[in-house]
Design an enzyme around this catalytic site. Structure first.
Site, PDB file in Angstrom:
ATOM      1  CB  THR A  29      -0.175  -3.387  -4.909  1.00  0.00           C
ATOM      2  OG1 THR A  29      -0.350  -1.809  -4.826  1.00  0.00           O
ATOM      3  CG2 THR A  29       1.377  -3.838  -5.162  1.00  0.00           C
ATOM      4  CB  CYS A  33       0.311   3.762   0.821  1.00  0.00           C
ATOM      5  SG  CYS A  33       1.036   2.204   0.328  1.00  0.00           S
ATOM      6  CB  CYS A  37       2.757   3.315   3.233  1.00  0.00           C
ATOM      7  SG  CYS A  37       2.702   1.093   3.486  1.00  0.00           S
ATOM      8  NE  ARG A  62      -6.959  -3.885  -2.615  1.00  0.00           N
ATOM      9  CZ  ARG A  62      -6.195  -3.763  -3.695  1.00  0.00           C
ATOM     10  NH1 ARG A  62      -6.425  -3.938  -4.564  1.00  0.00           N
ATOM     11  NH2 ARG A  62      -5.044  -5.039  -3.368  1.00  0.00           N
ATOM     12  CB  CYS A  64      -2.049   0.237   2.493  1.00  0.00           C
ATOM     13  SG  CYS A  64      -0.655  -0.159   3.355  1.00  0.00           S
ATOM     14  CB  CYS A  67       0.422   3.037   6.076  1.00  0.00           C
ATOM     15  SG  CYS A  67      -0.387   2.887   4.049  1.00  0.00           S
TER      16      CYS A  67
END
Length: 557
Positions: A29, A33, A37, A62, A64, A67
């Site tokens: 993805t 996190c 999370c 990048r 999340c 969270c």
């Protein structure tokens, strides 16, 4: 936690104890996190672990949006460590790289920029520039979502050198433009109305939150912490020490607001922090701002409002409040170590999450400590030498005088000698100071001595290991030596329980045994030294002792 399989177990169980201790990223993805999370746990084969948010960002992941891993409490490891990396992390958090660059950071640490870069990269997976960039991005994200400031002004307030750098960083870390990030918060209208009502000088810090229990005078923010938090005790501690004109506490016990003025690099500020009244009184966070406490687990936040005359001081002000309220502590590690001690075990169980308060301004605390006496004596100094606020705010009327303002011939000894040493840089008390060096230098000053120096090491320099090192050097494994590195927390438990005479710093070998308490008026045993009073006339002995650390709780029964 060093083993990746153990880290994955923490992720699987969504264990909030490890938020801020490490981060995990999902390669399928492209996001990273915090361990707690709430999203579906990814397969182990798709997970990578990082020691810092900056390292995850540097690897192309990048943050999340569920969270908010950039908003977790800092790792308690950096409060414990006194080496180059620990000192560097504390200075970066205080904004030194933004103000002075990597060269300035290296000069403060006494190493070359290349050495600092190499050691930070080896341990954190990112150098000082990347760590400072992650800090700026977090500040910018919060400002975008909680204020209606123009993007141009906001970018420079967050510490970015150019609009292009700001836009590129936001897109890279949050996968969206600044406008999209602001729109996603869904509170643009409220932020605009609030900014219009309070003025552009009213800003928030990196943990945004809900409105205050009373009419807010600043945009609210949240200061996150991990684990249980003994809020009543820390508010007691601060209330009995509040210096009129600089600090005040409003409201009844259980619903107090601590307020104080702040002297900062580019200007000044006023901070307000609310005492949490229990889970039932805490509001749910807005959509997209998930906090472990909102899911019924340990951890949470202190609601706070912050007003600054210069937005560039934003992150520095928040970091100082975090140190004052000891929000980056690890209460689980403290409880594990101290709870095994026969003397401290019952105390830790009775008051989980008891913290060791730091200082919002280390130099201010040093002056108050050497000055001695009750807070009203420091208030007299403030009225004479402090800088008046343009507009008084309730009981807040002045900034505490800087050391340079207390070096004149009219200032009595030993205060003048201390302030001269602080003003000319002979002694530094910043976040990255070598604690041992600073303690020895303070103890050598006339009128200071080892008692005050140890107290300042604990509070002004945030050392959690005060009071145990000497016993450990003698080879002890039980009592103080067995409490390392959490001796400061042990002291607060002993003070609170009355097992040490209130407000006394013990020397080596002088800690009480199980069941031994210092009675009223009892003379401390050998090596027990009275804690400096913090606030008497310069150079004079204190005519009235400092209130016991938890006097309010004693009076309240």
């Amino acid at each position: 936690m060093r083993d990746d399989e153990a880290r994955y177990e923490a992720v699987t169980s969504r264990d909030a104890r490890f938020d801020g201790e490490f981060f995990f990223a999902v390669v399928t993805t492209g996001i990273y996190c915090r361990p707690s999370c709430p999203a579906v746990t990814p397969k182990r084969v798709n997970v990578r672990f990082f020691p810092s948010a900056a390292a995850a960002q540097a690897a192309g992941f990048r943050a999340c949006r569920r969270c908010r891993p950039d908003a977790v409490p800092g790792s308690a490891e950096w409060n414990v460590r006194a080496d180059l990396v620990g000192r560097a992390v504390r200075l970066i958090g205080d904004g030194v790289v933004d103000r002075e660059g990597v060269g300035g950071l290296a000069r403060r640490l006494g190493y070359s920029p290349r050495q600092v870069q190499r050691q930070l990269t080896a341990e954190l997976g990112a150098g000082p520039v990347a760590l400072a960039r992650a800090r700026r991005a977090h500040t910018a994200r919060v400002l975008l979502q909680t204020t209606a400031l123009p993007v141009t002004e906001l970018a420079f307030a967050a510490g970015f050198a150019s609009i292009r750098q700001f836009n590129d960083t936001i897109r890279e870390i949050y996968a969206g433009t600044p406008s999209e990030l602001r729109a996603a918060a869904g509170n643009g209208g409220a932020a605009a109305r609030h900014t219009a009502a309070t003025g552009p000088g009213t800003v928030t810090g990196p943990e945004s939150g809900s409105a205050s229990r009373s009419a807010p005078t600043g945009i609210p923010l949240r200061l996150a912490y991990r684990g249980p938090y003994a809020a009543a005790e820390i508010f007691d501690f601060l209330q009995v020490r509040a210096v009129p004109g600089v600090e005040e506490t409003r409201g009844p016990r259980g619903g107090r607001t601590y307020r104080r003025t702040l002297r900062l690099t580019h200007g000044s500020g006023i901070a307000e922090v609310d005492e949490p009244g229990g889970p039932g009184r805490r509001r749910r966070p807005p959509a997209g701002l998930v906090c472990p406490a909102a899911r019924g687990t340990d951890g949470g936040w202190l609601e706070c409002r912050l007003r600054l005359t210069d937005l560039r001081d934003l992150s520095t002000a928040v970091q100082r409040l975090r140190r004052l309220f000891d929000l980056d502590a690890d209460p689980y590690a403290v409880a594990e170590r101290l709870g095994a001690d026969p003397l401290l075990g019952p105390l830790v169980a009775e008051r989980p999450g008891l913290r060791s308060p730091g200082a919002a301004d280390p130099e201010e605390l040093a002056v108050r400590t050497v000055l001695g006496g009750p807070p009203e004596r420091a208030a007299a100094l403030v009225r004479t030498y402090g800088t008046p606020l343009d507009v008084p705010d309730g009981g807040l009327t002045h900034l505490f005088p800087a050391p340079g303002e207390l070096t004149g011939a009219e200032v009595a000894e030993p205060l003048r000698t201390l302030c001269t040493a602080l003003a000319d840089g002979a002694i530094t008390l910043d976040a990255g100071t070598d604690r041992g060096t600073a303690e020895r230098a303070l103890a050598a000053l006339p009128g200071v001595g080892p008692r005050a120096a140890a107290y300042l090491r604990m509070r002004a320099l945030g050392d959690p290991d005060v009071g145990t090192a000497a016993d450990a050097e003698r080879g002890g494994t039980a009592g103080p030596a067995g409490w390392r590195p959490w001796g400061a927390y042990a002291l607060h438990h002993l003070w609170r329980a009355g097992l040490l005479a209130a407000g006394e710093m013990p020397g080596p070998g002088s800690f009480p045994g199980p069941g031994k308490a210092a009675g009223p008026g009892e003379t401390p045993g050998p090596g027990v030294l009275p804690t400096p009073c913090e606030t008497s006339a310069p150079g004079a002995q204190s005519s009235a002792p400092e209130p016991p650390p938890y006097a309010l709780a004693v009076r309240a029964g």
